[in-house]
Design a protein around this motif. Structure first.
Motif, mmCIF file in Angstrom:
data_model
loop_
_atom_site.group_PDB
_atom_site.id
_atom_site.type_symbol
_atom_site.label_atom_id
_atom_site.label_comp_id
_atom_site.label_asym_id
_atom_site.label_seq_id
_atom_site.Cartn_x
_atom_site.Cartn_y
_atom_site.Cartn_z
ATOM 1 N N GLY A 1 126.647 -85.979 -10.822
ATOM 2 C CA GLY A 1 125.805 -86.908 -10.090
ATOM 3 C C GLY A 1 125.979 -86.727 -8.599
ATOM 4 N N TRP B 1 122.882 -89.038 -2.391
ATOM 5 C CA TRP B 1 122.189 -90.179 -2.993
ATOM 6 C C TRP B 1 120.706 -90.163 -2.653
ATOM 7 C CZ3 TRP B 1 123.520 -92.758 -6.984
ATOM 8 C CH2 TRP B 1 124.857 -92.986 -7.293
ATOM 9 N N PHE C 1 119.225 -87.701 -4.973
ATOM 10 C CA PHE C 1 119.090 -88.310 -6.290
ATOM 11 C C PHE C 1 117.869 -89.211 -6.345
ATOM 12 C CE2 PHE C 1 119.965 -91.880 -9.187
ATOM 13 C CZ PHE C 1 120.152 -91.192 -10.375
ATOM 14 N N THR D 1 130.024 -94.230 -10.824
ATOM 15 C CA THR D 1 128.881 -93.478 -10.297
ATOM 16 C C THR D 1 127.763 -93.397 -11.325
ATOM 17 O OG1 THR D 1 130.276 -92.158 -8.824
ATOM 18 C CG2 THR D 1 128.125 -91.249 -9.389
ATOM 19 N N MET E 1 123.974 -94.702 -10.884
ATOM 20 C CA MET E 1 122.809 -93.826 -11.085
ATOM 21 C C MET E 1 121.805 -94.499 -12.025
ATOM 22 S SD MET E 1 124.970 -90.276 -11.569
ATOM 23 C CE MET E 1 123.605 -89.280 -12.192
ATOM 24 N N HIS F 1 117.945 -95.589 -10.964
ATOM 25 C CA HIS F 1 116.813 -94.867 -11.546
ATOM 26 C C HIS F 1 116.284 -95.684 -12.713
ATOM 27 C CE1 HIS F 1 114.316 -91.864 -13.410
ATOM 28 N NE2 HIS F 1 114.656 -90.938 -12.532
#
Length: 298
Positions: free
Chosen positions: A140, A229, A232, A255, A259, A263
């Protein structure tokens, strides 16, 4: 939760693919299954691995899709780079772009393990129109320094072994915490996927030792973490499956949960009894990946 993989099924038909990078390297990928499938799963391995890492997963999924598993430059059948400057994720992504152009690939599902997951994140930024979904395997925006240092401690690539049995035993010693349920046959299969026989009959790791130079020597600062980030965040419009090994020292639970929260179109799957990284042939992994890909086919 069960982690032992089911009996190995046969791989679909396999074809060799070669293409040339922008800097003239001859690169390799293995192409499985029907060329006219609705989806193509582009499989990108971790730092010291190669395309064979994904063969147990491909056989176990038994889906009517096309799988292309690459040997990133410096690994397997792909040429080695002229210098360490050629061993960086943005360069690897350029190679993937050349591959997608050569094969005219559309409707991609990216399956990225560790380093391959970082490549997937970059690809989501540079070619989002081609991507239908992403599978991030144990990686990640935040990579834990302790995990990097552990990998750097054994991933020199210069070690040689007198036999396959010796190679399998050595790999088993360094990876025991990642795959605690593995036996002798599992470690031999692991060795066969990650090593090769040299001209003199010795067994060596199947990658250029230069790929790990400097690994673990630096720690990302806040600017790097912020940038990762943001990268991401680029994936927010792409369906995402996050896979994490229960005891991973690369992708922390904190983490992974962050994530998943950020998302809204993601799913988080934790594989018990696995560290960094799940092999993706565990029953839980196969079920989650199969459901994710099947959902994209609807």
């Amino acid at each position: 939760m069960q982690t032992t993989p089911p009996p190995q099924q046969a791989l679909p038909s396999k074809r060799d693919v070669y293409w040339t990078s922008a800097d003239g390297l001859n690169l390799y990928a293995a192409d499985y299954g029907p060329k006219d499938a609705a989806l193509t799963v582009l499989c990108m391995h971790g730092l010291t691995r190669n395309h064979k890492d994904f063969e147990p997963m491909i056989a176990g999924l038994n889906l009517p899709v096309r799988f292309i598993a690459v040997d990133v430059r410096g690994r397997g059948k792909s040429d080695r780079a002229a210098s360490t400057e050629g061993y960086l994720p943005p360069v690897y992504v350029q190679d993937m772009a050349a591959l997608t152009k050569k094969l005219n690939l559309e409707n991609l599902v990216l399956a990225g393990t560790s380093m391959g997951g970082l490549m997937s994140m970059i690809m989501a930024k540079v070619m989002p129109e081609k991507i239908r979904g992403i599978i991030l395997n144990d990686v990640g925006p935040v990579v834990e320094p302790a995990g990097l240092q552990r990998i750097a401690s054994y991933a020199g690539g210069n070690e040689t072994f007198r036999s396959w049995v010796e190679a399998a035993a050595a790999i088993g010693r360094t990876q025991a915490s990642v795959y605690p349920d593995y036996g002798a046959d599992d470690w031999m299969a692991f060795a066969k996927r990650t090593c090769r026989e040299a001209d003199d009959g010795s067994i060596v790791f199947d990658y250029d030792p230069a790929i790990v130079q400097g690994m673990g020597a630096t720690k990302p600062d806040w600017k790097t973490n912020f940038a990762m980030w943001r990268l991401f965040g680029v994936m927010k419009g792409i369906p995402l499956l996050i896979i994490r090994g229960e005891t991973s020292d690369i992708l922390s639970d904190k983490t992974a949960q962050r994530m998943h929260r950020r998302h809204k179109g993601s799913s988080l799957l934790t594989i018990s009894g696995r560290g960094h990284t799940p092999a993706l042939d565990e029953p839980t992994s196969l079920a989650g990946i199969r459901a994710f890909i099947t959902g994209l086919m609807d």
